[in-house]
Design an enzyme around this catalytic site. Sequence first.
Site, PDB file in Angstrom:
ATOM      1  N   LYS A 101       0.899  -1.208  -0.027  1.00  0.00           N
ATOM      2  CA  LYS A 101       0.011  -0.062   0.014  1.00  0.00           C
ATOM      3  C   LYS A 101       0.729   1.204   0.103  1.00  0.00           C
ATOM      4  O   LYS A 101       0.741   2.227  -0.822  1.00  0.00           O
ATOM      5  CB  LYS A 101      -0.905   0.176   1.209  1.00  0.00           C
ATOM      6  CG  LYS A 101      -1.883   1.487   1.325  1.00  0.00           C
ATOM      7  CD  LYS A 101      -2.656   1.079   2.303  1.00  0.00           C
ATOM      8  CE  LYS A 101      -3.672   2.528   2.504  1.00  0.00           C
ATOM      9  NZ  LYS A 101      -4.474   2.330   3.576  1.00  0.00           N
TER      10      LYS A 101
ATOM     11  N   GLU B 159      10.560  -4.659   4.206  1.00  0.00           N
ATOM     12  CA  GLU B 159      10.767  -5.934   3.915  1.00  0.00           C
ATOM     13  C   GLU B 159      10.391  -6.392   2.480  1.00  0.00           C
ATOM     14  O   GLU B 159      10.821  -6.845   1.394  1.00  0.00           O
ATOM     15  CB  GLU B 159       9.723  -6.961   4.782  1.00  0.00           C
ATOM     16  CG  GLU B 159      10.045  -6.834   6.122  1.00  0.00           C
ATOM     17  CD  GLU B 159       9.198  -5.630   7.038  1.00  0.00           C
ATOM     18  OE1 GLU B 159       9.096  -4.769   6.521  1.00  0.00           O
ATOM     19  OE2 GLU B 159       8.993  -6.110   8.306  1.00  0.00           O
TER      20      GLU B 159
ATOM     21  N   GLY C  63      -4.917  -1.792   4.823  1.00  0.00           N
ATOM     22  CA  GLY C  63      -4.157  -2.608   4.508  1.00  0.00           C
ATOM     23  C   GLY C  63      -4.693  -4.473   4.665  1.00  0.00           C
ATOM     24  O   GLY C  63      -4.914  -5.140   3.886  1.00  0.00           O
ATOM     25  N   ARG C  64      -5.478  -4.462   5.773  1.00  0.00           N
ATOM     26  CA  ARG C  64      -5.988  -5.722   6.158  1.00  0.00           C
ATOM     27  C   ARG C  64      -7.231  -5.870   5.665  1.00  0.00           C
ATOM     28  O   ARG C  64      -7.929  -7.022   5.827  1.00  0.00           O
ATOM     29  CB  ARG C  64      -5.620  -6.003   7.813  1.00  0.00           C
ATOM     30  CG  ARG C  64      -6.322  -4.792   8.386  1.00  0.00           C
ATOM     31  CD  ARG C  64      -5.767  -4.982   9.967  1.00  0.00           C
ATOM     32  NE  ARG C  64      -6.351  -3.828  10.952  1.00  0.00           N
ATOM     33  CZ  ARG C  64      -5.848  -2.738  10.983  1.00  0.00           C
ATOM     34  NH1 ARG C  64      -4.539  -2.623  10.476  1.00  0.00           N
ATOM     35  NH2 ARG C  64      -6.096  -1.728  11.644  1.00  0.00           N
TER      36      ARG C  64
ATOM     37  N   GLU D 249      -4.469  -6.476  14.751  1.00  0.00           N
ATOM     38  CA  GLU D 249      -3.922  -5.306  14.440  1.00  0.00           C
ATOM     39  C   GLU D 249      -5.177  -4.317  14.404  1.00  0.00           C
ATOM     40  O   GLU D 249      -4.998  -2.889  14.733  1.00  0.00           O
ATOM     41  CB  GLU D 249      -3.417  -5.170  12.942  1.00  0.00           C
ATOM     42  CG  GLU D 249      -2.362  -4.015  12.675  1.00  0.00           C
ATOM     43  CD  GLU D 249      -1.770  -4.470  11.250  1.00  0.00           C
ATOM     44  OE1 GLU D 249      -2.261  -4.126  10.370  1.00  0.00           O
ATOM     45  OE2 GLU D 249      -0.519  -4.664  11.533  1.00  0.00           O
TER      46      GLU D 249
ATOM     47  N   HIS E 157      -4.408 -33.159  18.041  1.00  0.00           N
ATOM     48  CA  HIS E 157      -3.267 -33.870  18.584  1.00  0.00           C
ATOM     49  C   HIS E 157      -2.315 -33.009  19.163  1.00  0.00           C
ATOM     50  O   HIS E 157      -0.859 -33.553  19.125  1.00  0.00           O
ATOM     51  CB  HIS E 157      -3.117 -34.735  17.430  1.00  0.00           C
ATOM     52  CG  HIS E 157      -4.032 -35.586  16.940  1.00  0.00           C
ATOM     53  ND1 HIS E 157      -4.192 -36.972  17.570  1.00  0.00           N
ATOM     54  CD2 HIS E 157      -5.072 -35.523  15.944  1.00  0.00           C
ATOM     55  CE1 HIS E 157      -5.441 -37.312  16.852  1.00  0.00           C
ATOM     56  NE2 HIS E 157      -5.735 -36.690  15.946  1.00  0.00           N
TER      57      HIS E 157
ATOM     58  N   LYS F  65       9.413  -0.717  14.042  1.00  0.00           N
ATOM     59  CA  LYS F  65      10.045  -0.193  12.559  1.00  0.00           C
ATOM     60  C   LYS F  65      11.111   0.655  12.880  1.00  0.00           C
ATOM     61  O   LYS F  65      11.910   0.779  12.073  1.00  0.00           O
ATOM     62  CB  LYS F  65       8.756   0.351  11.446  1.00  0.00           C
ATOM     63  CG  LYS F  65       7.718  -0.584  10.996  1.00  0.00           C
ATOM     64  CD  LYS F  65       7.047   0.248  10.246  1.00  0.00           C
ATOM     65  CE  LYS F  65       5.703  -0.875   9.927  1.00  0.00           C
ATOM     66  NZ  LYS F  65       4.510  -0.133   8.882  1.00  0.00           N
TER      67      LYS F  65
HETATM   68  O1  F6P Z   1       3.249  -2.897   9.772  1.00  0.00           O
HETATM   69  C1  F6P Z   1       2.040  -3.118   9.492  1.00  0.00           C
HETATM   70  C2  F6P Z   1       1.506  -2.842   8.151  1.00  0.00           C
HETATM   71  O2  F6P Z   1       1.429  -1.316   8.012  1.00  0.00           O
HETATM   72  C3  F6P Z   1       0.147  -3.444   8.107  1.00  0.00           C
HETATM   73  O3  F6P Z   1      -0.915  -2.585   8.404  1.00  0.00           O
HETATM   74  C4  F6P Z   1       0.048  -3.478   6.557  1.00  0.00           C
HETATM   75  O4  F6P Z   1      -0.723  -4.573   6.331  1.00  0.00           O
HETATM   76  C5  F6P Z   1       1.605  -4.118   6.249  1.00  0.00           C
HETATM   77  O5  F6P Z   1       2.399  -3.128   7.182  1.00  0.00           O
HETATM   78  C6  F6P Z   1       2.028  -3.967   4.815  1.00  0.00           C
HETATM   79  O6  F6P Z   1       1.940  -2.585   4.544  1.00  0.00           O
HETATM   80  P1  F6P Z   1       2.173  -2.137   3.238  1.00  0.00           P
HETATM   81  O7  F6P Z   1       1.066  -2.600   2.129  1.00  0.00           O
HETATM   82  O8  F6P Z   1       2.213  -0.650   3.111  1.00  0.00           O
HETATM   83  O9  F6P Z   1       3.594  -2.723   2.560  1.00  0.00           O
END
Ligand code: F6P
Length: 539
Positions: A203, A209, A263-264, A349, A380, A508
């Site tokens: 987003k 990452e 995002g979620r 979240e 199990h 972060k």
């Molecule tokens: O660190 C949490 C977060 O901001 C989430 O809310 C989001 O889904 C995820 O990181 C990834 O963010 P992006 O889509 O901006 O890479």
Amino acid sequence: MTDMTSAWTRFDQAAKGAAQVRIDSLFAAEPNRLADMSVEAAGLYLDLSKQAWTRELMAAGLDLARAADLQGARARLFGGAVVNASEDRAVLHPALRAPDGADFRAKGEPVSRAVEAGRAAMQAFANGVQSGAIKGATGKPFKSLVHIGIGGSDLGPRLVWEALRPLGSSIDLRFVANVDGSDLAAALQGLDPAQTLVVVVSKTFTTEETMANALAARDWLSASLGQDAAGSHMAAVSADPGKCMAFGLAADRVFAFWDWVGGRYSVWSAVGLSCAVALGWPAFQAFLAGAAAMDSHFLSAPFERNAPVLLALAQIVNRNGFGRTARTVVPYAQRLRLLPSFLQQLEMESNGKRVDTFGQPLTRASAALVFGEPGTNGQHAYFQLLHQGTDIVPVEFIAVAHNDEGPAVAHTKLLANVLAQAEALMVGRSEAEVRAELVAKGLDAAAIDSLAPQRTFPGNRPSSLIVLERLTPQALGALIALYEHKTFVEGVIWGLNSFDQWGVELGKSLAKRILGELEGGAALPHDPSTTSLIARFRL
Ligand code: F6P
């Protein structure tokens, strides 16, 4: 309308009353219990009758929803008001799955035409890749797709793909989320760059990452196809298309979504592009339609027959009525094995907050821990604690009535297990019954005294069951939308903002600082433990 304080007082009293009775005894005491506490919604069936609530407690929960002005909050959500106030954003994921011709507005601005245009672009791309009309730089069609993203840009699409994979085309879809290089290495293993498409989903298009993995994937493409060709093997999805173009992607490879999509809550947007490509557009469209059906149900059903409202209230009963700190979600469907991870982000979240929308401390406990494993595997592993542990952990079972994969007898066994577990948790096994069995086996009194308590099941442990007729795209869409709205209802009752996530920021920014130190930068002040670990990792 009752105020929140009085509604909570009534709720607490009703919870005290409910704590005095066993769940199984309530079926006799409340003749309509099953009918009143089960509901059909958008093709799903919910049975909440094995929860530890009485009719009074359920009514008190409904009062809470009314006192919190859930109706008004729902209207503000669907009306595109600034529901996410701390980020000054509307929250309009329902607009993404509404049929063509809808008229959603975010902060008063029409958005539905842009949504339709976005869907059309996704559809054209999905069809183009599937048919081979969109090819790689060497003229070969794409055979594999690597989806790079994390959190909301990963968990939803990954769940959808795992769940619906049997409907998939020949495209081999793989996911990379972790910045641990092992994740990308595993995803790229055995792939031919000439037939691989990389879709970068973020987003913000700034997530460390994802950007690290995107650069590494681009290098992997460039190393075998050359720098100029790499771009034609990539696409990007973001709410900041400018950043995707600055990354080097052509405009027709950039799929936009909007700041009013959390995002979620974004799997319905272009974030779902990889699934649309690999599953085919008709399946993705059916997935959207299932969610839209749940939206209509959530908007129109009275609260006492409203699936997201009732599911949320069952959780509020467990969390606030009985102080339960965790809940386990157990899909008796291997294809839904990623649902618990998806729900961890969605619920924890969204509602893992300690202050309200005015910054004041919450008066009641908010989100509980959620975890889970598919059934029967979980049986199990951790079900021992569910049956006989000192904590009571409410269970949400999910069953799929019909499954055409594998032998029919296996599916029947799976269904027998889910029903047996729910029954065992509620009914338990009395010490008297265990003792009688041990006597019949001829054990002596001392052995019986020691063994009987160990083999007794207290029962009275609550569970819900959600049934899907089949694991179709529609049913999956309805299920995810059910959980989205459940999460929203809980947030409204707790008085918090379910749509921001400030709690992820500190880690972060500290990681950025420490990265500089690990890469040889000047040492910064830390606690002794962190300082010593930084020194260890710098070696
Ligand atoms: O660190 C949490 C977060 O901001 C989430 O809310 C989001 O889904 C995820 O990181 C990834 O963010 P992006 O889509 O901006 O890479």
